[in-house]
Design a protein around this motif. Structure first.
Motif, PDB file in Angstrom:
ATOM      1  N   THR A 171       0.822  -1.213   0.000  1.00 13.87           N
ATOM      2  CA  THR A 171       0.000   0.000   0.000  1.00 13.87           C
ATOM      3  C   THR A 171       0.854   1.260   0.000  1.00 13.87           C
ATOM      4  O   THR A 171       0.512   2.252  -0.664  1.00 13.87           O
ATOM      5  N   MET A 172       1.965   1.239   0.725  1.00 10.19           N
ATOM      6  CA  MET A 172       2.827   2.418   0.751  1.00 10.19           C
ATOM      7  C   MET A 172       3.446   2.667  -0.611  1.00 10.19           C
ATOM      8  O   MET A 172       3.498   3.810  -1.091  1.00 10.19           O
ATOM      9  N   ARG A 173       3.911   1.608  -1.249  1.00  8.35           N
ATOM     10  CA  ARG A 173       4.515   1.752  -2.573  1.00  8.35           C
ATOM     11  C   ARG A 173       3.490   2.299  -3.566  1.00  8.35           C
ATOM     12  O   ARG A 173       3.795   3.195  -4.361  1.00  8.35           O
ATOM     13  N   TYR A 174       2.298   1.765  -3.499  1.00  8.00           N
ATOM     14  CA  TYR A 174       1.243   2.209  -4.423  1.00  8.00           C
ATOM     15  C   TYR A 174       0.846   3.656  -4.148  1.00  8.00           C
ATOM     16  O   TYR A 174       0.636   4.448  -5.066  1.00  8.00           O
ATOM     17  N   SER A 175       0.765   4.023  -2.868  1.00  6.46           N
ATOM     18  CA  SER A 175       0.343   5.388  -2.523  1.00  6.46           C
ATOM     19  C   SER A 175       1.384   6.422  -2.931  1.00  6.46           C
ATOM     20  O   SER A 175       1.032   7.567  -3.226  1.00  6.46           O
ATOM     21  N   ARG A 176       2.656   6.022  -2.955  1.00  5.03           N
ATOM     22  CA  ARG A 176       3.714   6.968  -3.321  1.00  5.03           C
ATOM     23  C   ARG A 176       3.914   7.055  -4.822  1.00  5.03           C
ATOM     24  O   ARG A 176       4.585   7.982  -5.306  1.00  5.03           O
ATOM     25  N   THR A 177       3.354   6.120  -5.581  1.00  6.80           N
ATOM     26  CA  THR A 177       3.505   6.152  -7.044  1.00  6.80           C
ATOM     27  C   THR A 177       2.202   6.485  -7.753  1.00  6.80           C
ATOM     28  O   THR A 177       2.199   6.708  -8.960  1.00  6.80           O
ATOM     29  N   LEU A 178       1.088   6.523  -7.021  1.00  6.78           N
ATOM     30  CA  LEU A 178      -0.208   6.822  -7.615  1.00  6.78           C
ATOM     31  C   LEU A 178      -0.246   8.267  -8.098  1.00  6.78           C
ATOM     32  O   LEU A 178       0.066   9.191  -7.349  1.00  6.78           O
ATOM     33  N   LYS A 179      -0.609   8.449  -9.356  1.00 10.30           N
ATOM     34  CA  LYS A 179      -0.661   9.793  -9.937  1.00 10.30           C
ATOM     35  C   LYS A 179      -2.051  10.379  -9.757  1.00 10.30           C
ATOM     36  O   LYS A 179      -3.034   9.834 -10.259  1.00 10.30           O
ATOM     37  N   GLU A 180      -2.109  11.468  -9.031  1.00  6.21           N
ATOM     38  CA  GLU A 180      -3.365  12.171  -8.800  1.00  6.21           C
ATOM     39  C   GLU A 180      -3.155  13.672  -8.926  1.00  6.21           C
ATOM     40  O   GLU A 180      -2.028  14.165  -8.823  1.00  6.21           O
ATOM     41  N   GLU A 181      -4.239  14.390  -9.142  1.00  2.94           N
ATOM     42  CA  GLU A 181      -4.145  15.838  -9.224  1.00  2.94           C
ATOM     43  C   GLU A 181      -3.937  16.422  -7.825  1.00  2.94           C
ATOM     44  O   GLU A 181      -4.441  15.897  -6.839  1.00  2.94           O
ATOM     45  N   GLY A 182      -3.195  17.516  -7.776  1.00  2.00           N
ATOM     46  CA  GLY A 182      -2.956  18.163  -6.492  1.00  2.00           C
ATOM     47  C   GLY A 182      -1.698  17.638  -5.824  1.00  2.00           C
ATOM     48  O   GLY A 182      -1.021  16.736  -6.327  1.00  2.00           O
ATOM     49  N   PRO A 183      -1.369  18.188  -4.668  1.00  3.35           N
ATOM     50  CA  PRO A 183      -0.138  17.791  -3.958  1.00  3.35           C
ATOM     51  C   PRO A 183      -0.233  16.385  -3.378  1.00  3.35           C
ATOM     52  O   PRO A 183      -1.317  15.914  -3.043  1.00  3.35           O
ATOM     53  N   ARG A 184       0.920  15.731  -3.280  1.00  2.00           N
ATOM     54  CA  ARG A 184       0.992  14.414  -2.668  1.00  2.00           C
ATOM     55  C   ARG A 184       1.049  14.567  -1.143  1.00  2.00           C
ATOM     56  O   ARG A 184       1.534  15.574  -0.640  1.00  2.00           O
ATOM     57  N   TYR A 185       0.534  13.574  -0.434  1.00  3.85           N
ATOM     58  CA  TYR A 185       0.550  13.665   1.030  1.00  3.85           C
ATOM     59  C   TYR A 185       1.981  13.676   1.555  1.00  3.85           C
ATOM     60  O   TYR A 185       2.881  13.083   0.968  1.00  3.85           O
ATOM     61  N   LEU A 186       2.184  14.374   2.663  1.00  6.04           N
ATOM     62  CA  LEU A 186       3.501  14.486   3.275  1.00  6.04           C
ATOM     63  C   LEU A 186       3.756  13.257   4.147  1.00  6.04           C
ATOM     64  O   LEU A 186       2.980  12.960   5.050  1.00  6.04           O
ATOM     65  N   SER A 187       4.871  12.578   3.893  1.00  7.97           N
ATOM     66  CA  SER A 187       5.184  11.377   4.662  1.00  7.97           C
ATOM     67  C   SER A 187       5.419  11.703   6.129  1.00  7.97           C
ATOM     68  O   SER A 187       5.126  10.895   7.012  1.00  7.97           O
ATOM     69  N   SER A 188       5.936  12.900   6.408  1.00  6.57           N
ATOM     70  CA  SER A 188       6.197  13.282   7.801  1.00  6.57           C
ATOM     71  C   SER A 188       4.897  13.388   8.599  1.00  6.57           C
ATOM     72  O   SER A 188       4.874  13.027   9.788  1.00  6.57           O
ATOM     73  N   THR A 189       3.817  13.858   7.968  1.00  8.70           N
ATOM     74  CA  THR A 189       2.534  13.936   8.676  1.00  8.70           C
ATOM     75  C   THR A 189       1.950  12.549   8.891  1.00  8.70           C
ATOM     76  O   THR A 189       1.298  12.289   9.909  1.00  8.70           O
ATOM     77  N   ALA A 190       2.188  11.643   7.937  1.00 15.28           N
ATOM     78  CA  ALA A 190       1.696  10.267   8.083  1.00 15.28           C
ATOM     79  C   ALA A 190       2.377   9.584   9.266  1.00 15.28           C
ATOM     80  O   ALA A 190       1.741   8.815  10.003  1.00 15.28           O
ATOM     81  N   VAL A 191       3.666   9.863   9.477  1.00 10.74           N
ATOM     82  CA  VAL A 191       4.397   9.294  10.604  1.00 10.74           C
ATOM     83  C   VAL A 191       3.802   9.785  11.925  1.00 10.74           C
ATOM     84  O   VAL A 191       3.605   9.006  12.865  1.00 10.74           O
ATOM     85  N   VAL A 192       3.473  11.079  11.999  1.00 11.64           N
ATOM     86  CA  VAL A 192       2.895  11.654  13.221  1.00 11.64           C
ATOM     87  C   VAL A 192       1.525  11.052  13.506  1.00 11.64           C
ATOM     88  O   VAL A 192       1.221  10.666  14.651  1.00 11.64           O
ATOM     89  N   LEU A 193       0.684  10.949  12.491  1.00  9.97           N
ATOM     90  CA  LEU A 193      -0.657  10.396  12.681  1.00  9.97           C
ATOM     91  C   LEU A 193      -0.607   8.937  13.114  1.00  9.97           C
ATOM     92  O   LEU A 193      -1.430   8.499  13.922  1.00  9.97           O
ATOM     93  N   ALA A 194       0.358   8.191  12.595  1.00  9.82           N
ATOM     94  CA  ALA A 194       0.507   6.790  13.007  1.00  9.82           C
ATOM     95  C   ALA A 194       0.858   6.704  14.490  1.00  9.82           C
ATOM     96  O   ALA A 194       0.344   5.828  15.213  1.00  9.82           O
ATOM     97  N   GLU A 195       1.700   7.616  14.970  1.00  6.77           N
ATOM     98  CA  GLU A 195       2.062   7.628  16.388  1.00  6.77           C
ATOM     99  C   GLU A 195       0.856   7.977  17.260  1.00  6.77           C
ATOM    100  O   GLU A 195       0.628   7.365  18.305  1.00  6.77           O
TER     101      GLU A 195
END
Length: 344
Positions: A41-65
């Motif tokens: 899922t992480m690989r797919y989410s980082r390569t998925l092409k969508e309009e607009g900015p990509r999510y920030l990995s640093s915020t994902a780390v904080v939310l997981a904590e």
């Protein structure tokens, strides 16, 4: 009467051993599933092409904590017989009244936060094969830290299994011609950045994992309390990283920029991973955790072939898979009489 008591005691010890073994392999199985799902899922989410900015990995780390903290509080609440007063007393007694014990978790927490962010950096600069092969060095670093910090003694078969495992994973992830061509598209600078990120993550993972294992096994605090403490410091360090490295993008597009259902799945799997790893450390050890992760790489590759259809297995892959599975069984092999343990 004494014989009956001895038999009851032996029966109880046997049941406890069986339960401990079951918990060990259950936690390892869940870890394999979690790691495999997270990689895909992480690989797919980082390569998925969508309009607009990509999510920030640093915020994902904080939310997981933060999600990990919330989940652990619920588990402590359940252990407290769903009594809010009992929950408050436990949190107050085990965390607030033991500041030095809580501060011990700041070290592995900071290292884990650094590691999680480094892996995103590595995945952005290295192809998947190079990243996964190099990252398996954490198994070796974990073993060495276990020997030096925990005075763990490994037998000849265990050291041999580590060598076989590393060889097998290298064969499994051996880059094909197409992967080598794709790697040339990256600049030398980005390749170096990715390689250094993986190497630092390997050493940090080994040290932090063994340090956390040492704390868990030396104190009587529950795994959930320890994870609340770990998540508390992790979220603080993570937020510092968000504002230091992604502050400009954060001010433009917000904290939840680029988030979708897939992103939230990645966050949930990351939070679950921290809890499962803690259980593995409690009921097994860090080296077995490394073997479970290696098996998940094989599963990820197979799923990529049969489902995503972006990988073609070779004879080298199958040979490596056999080596990894053989190493997994060899590590748990207990020869009789036992061989003399050796120490690094």
């Amino acid at each position: 009467m004494s014989n009956k008591l001895k038999n009851k005691r032996r029966s109880k010890e046997k049941n406890n051993q069986e339960m401990s073994t079951n918990l060990k392999y259950l936690s390892l199985s869940i870890l394999v599933f979690q790691t495999t799902s997270l990689v895909l899922t992480m690989r797919y989410s980082r390569t998925l092409k969508e309009e607009g900015p990509r999510y920030l990995s640093s915020t994902a780390v904080v939310l997981a904590e933060l999600l990990k903290i919330f989940t652990c509080i619920l588990l402590v609440y359940k252990d407290s017989k769903c009594n809010l007063r009992a929950l408050n007393r436990v949190l107050h007694d085990e965390i607030l009244n033991k500041p030095m014990e809580t501060l011990k978790l700041a070290i592995p927490s900071g290292i884990y936060t650094l590691q999680n962010n480094l892996l995103y950096v590595a995945l952005s600069n290295l192809d998947a094969a190079t990243y996964q092969v190099t990252y398996q060095l954490k198994i070796l670093t974990t073993a060495l830290f276990s020997v030096s910090m925990l005075s763990k003694k490994l037998g000849v078969y265990q050291w041999l299994s580590l060598v076989i495992l590393m060889t097998g994973v290298a064969f499994v992830q051996w880059p094909s011609d197409s992967q080598a061509t794709a790697a040339k598209e990256h600049s030398a600078g980005s390749q170096f950045v990715g390689l250094m990120a993986v190497l630092i993550a390997c050493f940090s993972s080994g040290f932090a994992g063994v340090y956390f294992e040492k704390i868990l096994k030396e104190t009587k605090q529950s795994v959930w309390i320890r994870n609340i403490q770990l998540g508390f410091f992790g979220s603080i360090f993570g937020l510092m990283g968000v504002y230091i490295y992604d502050g400009e993008q954060l001010s433009k597009n917000g904290f939840f920029q680029g988030y979708n259902k897939l992103t939230w799945i990645v966050v949930v799997l990351q939070a679950l991973g921290g809890l499962v790893v803690a259980a593995v450390i409690k009921y097994a050890d860090n080296i077995l955790k490394g073997f479970a992760t290696s098996l998940s790489i094989i599963l990820s590759t197979l799923i990529s072939y049969f489902w995503l259809q972006d990988f073609v297995p070779t004879s080298v892959f199958f040979f490596g898979a056999i080596l990894v599975i053989a190493a997994t069984f060899l590590y748990g092999y207990d020869p009789k009489p036992a061989g003399n343990p050796i120490k690094a």
